[in-house]
Design an enzyme around this catalytic site. Structure first.
Site, PDB file in Angstrom:
ATOM      1  N   GLU A  20       0.850  -1.232  -0.042  1.00  0.00           N
ATOM      2  CA  GLU A  20      -0.035  -0.011  -0.048  1.00  0.00           C
ATOM      3  C   GLU A  20       0.915   1.321  -0.016  1.00  0.00           C
ATOM      4  OE1 GLU A  20      -4.084  -0.811   2.089  1.00  0.00           O
ATOM      5  OE2 GLU A  20      -2.433  -1.849   3.368  1.00  0.00           O
TER       6      GLU A  20
ATOM      7  N   GLU B  71      -4.628  -9.138   3.858  1.00  0.00           N
ATOM      8  CA  GLU B  71      -5.216  -8.816   5.279  1.00  0.00           C
ATOM      9  C   GLU B  71      -6.479  -9.515   5.526  1.00  0.00           C
ATOM     10  OE1 GLU B  71      -2.867  -4.901   3.901  1.00  0.00           O
ATOM     11  OE2 GLU B  71      -3.896  -6.474   2.962  1.00  0.00           O
TER      12      GLU B  71
END
Length: 727
Positions: A117, A137
């Protein structure tokens, strides 16, 4: 980890490029100190006149393995979401992506979760070809929280982004380049140099200054995006019905498609904070840490012992288990001698191994070259002459005590003195197996689960005489062959089979009370088990149930339920999946279908059992069914913990998830039981014990925990010093 080892550094070169480096060994995880350091260095770089561009990288050949999961544990313990630093908007969007100086990510090794990210918040990404990229995640019950749900679809397109997030699928940077996630590939030696030049080219308008969040060219039309998201929702409902994070992730992606990337980032931050304190995340984070603690064994891994190298292993018995164990060793480059009693059995074993390897190739988890290499490490044998230089023997013959005893007496004479003597028995006491040898310190249980080359659990069973060295060596082998080793004590059924023996027995009791077989399976599957107890019995084969029946009856006394349902099934010509006919009908290539003709066998069983009050079926809710099957399992888990068969409660959680398919999203058996509460479980078992007898009688451990209000998973001092310790 010392705080000084966790840091972010910045070096500004004569070229005007600031090299910002994340350092937090081993994978440069985003600890709060790192997040604060990144904000600090970015602010400094933006202020300084001698900086024109930025390159972000990680120390020691790894970019960044993602957010520090230890922070989640603190959030779960305190319920305080403010412990989560603001990364998404403050750092990634405002400081990096919208910053007045361009950033280039120099990626090597891995860029996972929060690491990827950060990279997507940069204006370009340069990587070595083999670096692993992904957003895993969802395996922790959350969604990407630093803008990943918005930027990944804008870089690789919706279908690939959804696949990577919902399946937690990693890709190599080489594929990332083809997909548009990576801008250029280079060697590790050239990585920083090329990244610096790229950053300068952006600053000097020679290369485009691209903000990922503003892109829409890879999203397709609104109708296309809606169709893709709709199909993904349907698939998620099918494969992950109990996982709220899957639908939440799709909601957040949709928000960005409909209202723009910035709106998506804001919704993502809100949903992330809701999910991080939800039960699913608590359970999955618990499982994550529980799995990492199984290899911490007091008196073994904390006494400075070094594992010995295991180069060659002999496997005795080439049946289903033996061939599976051999396969697991061979694919991990360990030479195997497969011993059988005659040429026909040996040929069959070698064929099964070849078939296992071929299956791994078809699944994409093994290349053809590696398959051929694995087969070249296999040697067949009809006697013990090749055992003279083996480092370990794993016996995997049928569960017959005299046969196992004679094998161990023979191999003790032939194998070298350092050789570990392991048995794959699932029930027999190890002291009995090794009774006729003088090498009790080398005897150990290596209990694999079927199919052994696929199932991830390895129960390592030690006796009071097993040496720490033998245990350490087997833990090491377990890790090499990609198993999760759980060290347990020596008793009937060890940890998993002993804890779960009431699982089948409870289901048989319910049938005798008039509850429908297929309803029981539906209730248990809806809870999250891969299949119900009756389908499991069909798949495992009735031979296993019949083989352990007398062993369990002798070991567990009045809490053992005597059921002749399996005997009646066999008498009726049913062998489960093996002959296509059990409680279900099994046709090649088709799904198992309930067999209505099994009803007459069940009626006969009920007639013999005489359990129905007044001869009439009882009325139970789905919750009653669930509790009557699982609460006796929890009760046995309490005895297992009380007798120190496991080192810690979380070992039993991992063993239940990996060995029995207990739903991971519920955190494992003991974790789940603590969410239900010991007082409730105790009261229910007490009530049923009065109605149905001692099978349900609460254990002293459960009673004590229920009355004191102490969680079942909490370690007890008396337990650690117990004279009855199996460890």
């Amino acid at each position: 980890m010392a705080a000084e080892a966790i840091r972010v550094t910045m070096e500004v070169g004569a070229d005007g490029v600031a090299l910002i480096t994340i350092a937090n060994p081993p994978v440069n995880a985003l600890h709060p100190i790192i997040i604060a350091g990144l904000k600090d260095k970015y602010a400094e770089a933006m202020r300084r006149d001698d900086v024109v561009a930025i390159v972000l990288t990680g120390a020691k050949g790894k970019f960044c393995g993602g957010f520090d999961i230890n922070v989640f544990t603190k959030v779960h313990q305190t319920g305080d979401v403010s412990l989560m630093p603001d990364v998404s908007v403050e750092l990634v969007s405002n400081m990096m992506e919208e910053g007045k100086k361009p950033s280039v990510a120099a990626i090597q090794g891995l860029a996972l979760g929060g690491g990827l990210e950060l990279a997507m918040g940069c204006h370009a990404r340069i990587s070595t070809p083999e670096a692993q990229l992904g957003l895993p995640e969802l395996t922790l019950g959350i969604i990407p929280g630093f803008g990943g749900t918005q930027r990944l679809p804008r870089l690789v397109g919706l279908p690939k982004a959804i696949e990577m997030m919902l399946q937690s699928k990693f890709i190599a940077a080489k594929e990332g380049k083809e997909r548009g996630l990576i801008d250029a590939l280079c060697s590790p030696d050239d990585l920083i140099k090329i990244s610096r030049l790229w950053a300068l080219d952006i600053a000097n308008c020679r290369k485009p200054w691209i903000r990922s969040l503003g892109r829409t060219d890879r999203l397709g039309s609104l109708s296309e995006a809606r169709a893709i998201l709709g199909a993904a929702r349907q698939q998620a409902r099918k494969v992950a019905p109990n996982m709220p994070q899957h639908q939440a992730c799709l909601d957040v992606i949709e928000e960005g498609v409909l209202y723009g990337g910035h709106a998506g980032v804001l919704k993502e931050a809100k949903v992330f904070k809701e999910l991080v304190v939800a039960p699913t995340s608590k359970a999955l984070v618990h499982v994550f840490f529980a799995q990492r603690s199984t290899t911490k064994v007091p008196g073994v891994t904390d006494i400075q012992l070094k594992p010995r190298q295991i180069r060659k292993v002999a496997v005795i018995g080439g049946g289903l288990m033996g061939s599976g164990i051999a396969t697991a060793l061979l694919v991990s480059n360990i030479s195997v001698v497969l011993k059988e009693v005659n040429p026909q059995f040996l040929q069959r074993g070698e064929k099964m191994i070849a078939g296992n390897l071929e299956g791994l190739v078809k699944r994409g988890s093994l290349t053809k070259d590696k398959k051929n290499k694995a087969m070249s490490l296999l040697k067949g044998a009809l006697d013990y002459s090749d055992f003279k230089d083996v480092d370990m023997v794993i016996e995997a013959v049928i569960e017959k005590i005299p046969l196992k005893q004679s094998i161990f007496a023979d191999i003790e004479k032939i194998c070298p003195k350092h050789c570990i003597l392991a048995t794959n028995t699932s029930t027999i006491d190890l002291n009995v197996v090794g009774e006729k040898t003088n090498s009790q310190d080398r005897i150990i249980g290596a209990h694999f689960f079927s199919p052994a080359h696929i199932m991830p659990l390895l129960e390592i069973v030690r006796t009071e005489k097993t040496s720490p060295q033998a245990i350490l060596d087997l833990i090491t082998v377990g890790k090499i062959i990609k198993k999760v080793p759980v060290v347990v004590g020596n008793c009937t059924g060890f940890a998993v089979n002993r804890t779960f023996f009431p699982y089948t027995q409870g289901s048989h009791l319910l049938v005798s009370l008039g509850i429908d077989v297929f309803r029981i399976d539906r209730v248990i599957s809806s809870f999250g088990m891969p299949m119900g107890p009756f389908q499991l019995q069909d798949v495992a084969g009735y031979g296993v149930a019949l083989a352990v029946k007398d062993i369990y009856a002798e070991a567990f006394g009045e809490r053992n339920l005597d059921s002749d349902l399996v005997d009646l099934m066999v008498k009726d010509g049913r062998q489960g999946k093996m002959n296509g006919k059990g409680y279900y009908i099994y046709e090649k290539g088709g799904k198992p279908k309930p067999d209505p003709s099994v009803q007459h066998v069940i009626e006969e069983y009920r007639k013999r059992a005489k359990t129905m009050p007044g001869g009439k079926p009882v009325t139970l809710t789905d919750q009653d069914i669930l509790e009557m099957i699982f609460f006796p399992v929890v009760n046995e888990a309490c005895r297992v913990m009380d007798e120190n068969v496991v080192i810690r409660a979380s070992d039993l959680d991992i063993a239940s998830v990996l060995g029995m398919g207990f739903p991971k999203f519920r955190g494992g058996l003991v974790f789940w039981a603590d969410t239900v509460g010991a007082p409730y479980i105790y009261s229910k078992l007490s009530k049923w014990a009065e109605i149905y007898g001692p099978y349900f009688k609460p254990s002293p451990y459960l009673e004590q925990r229920a009355k004191s209000g102490v969680p079942l998973s909490a370690p007890s001092t008396s337990q650690q010093g117990s004279a009855r310790s199996r460890m």
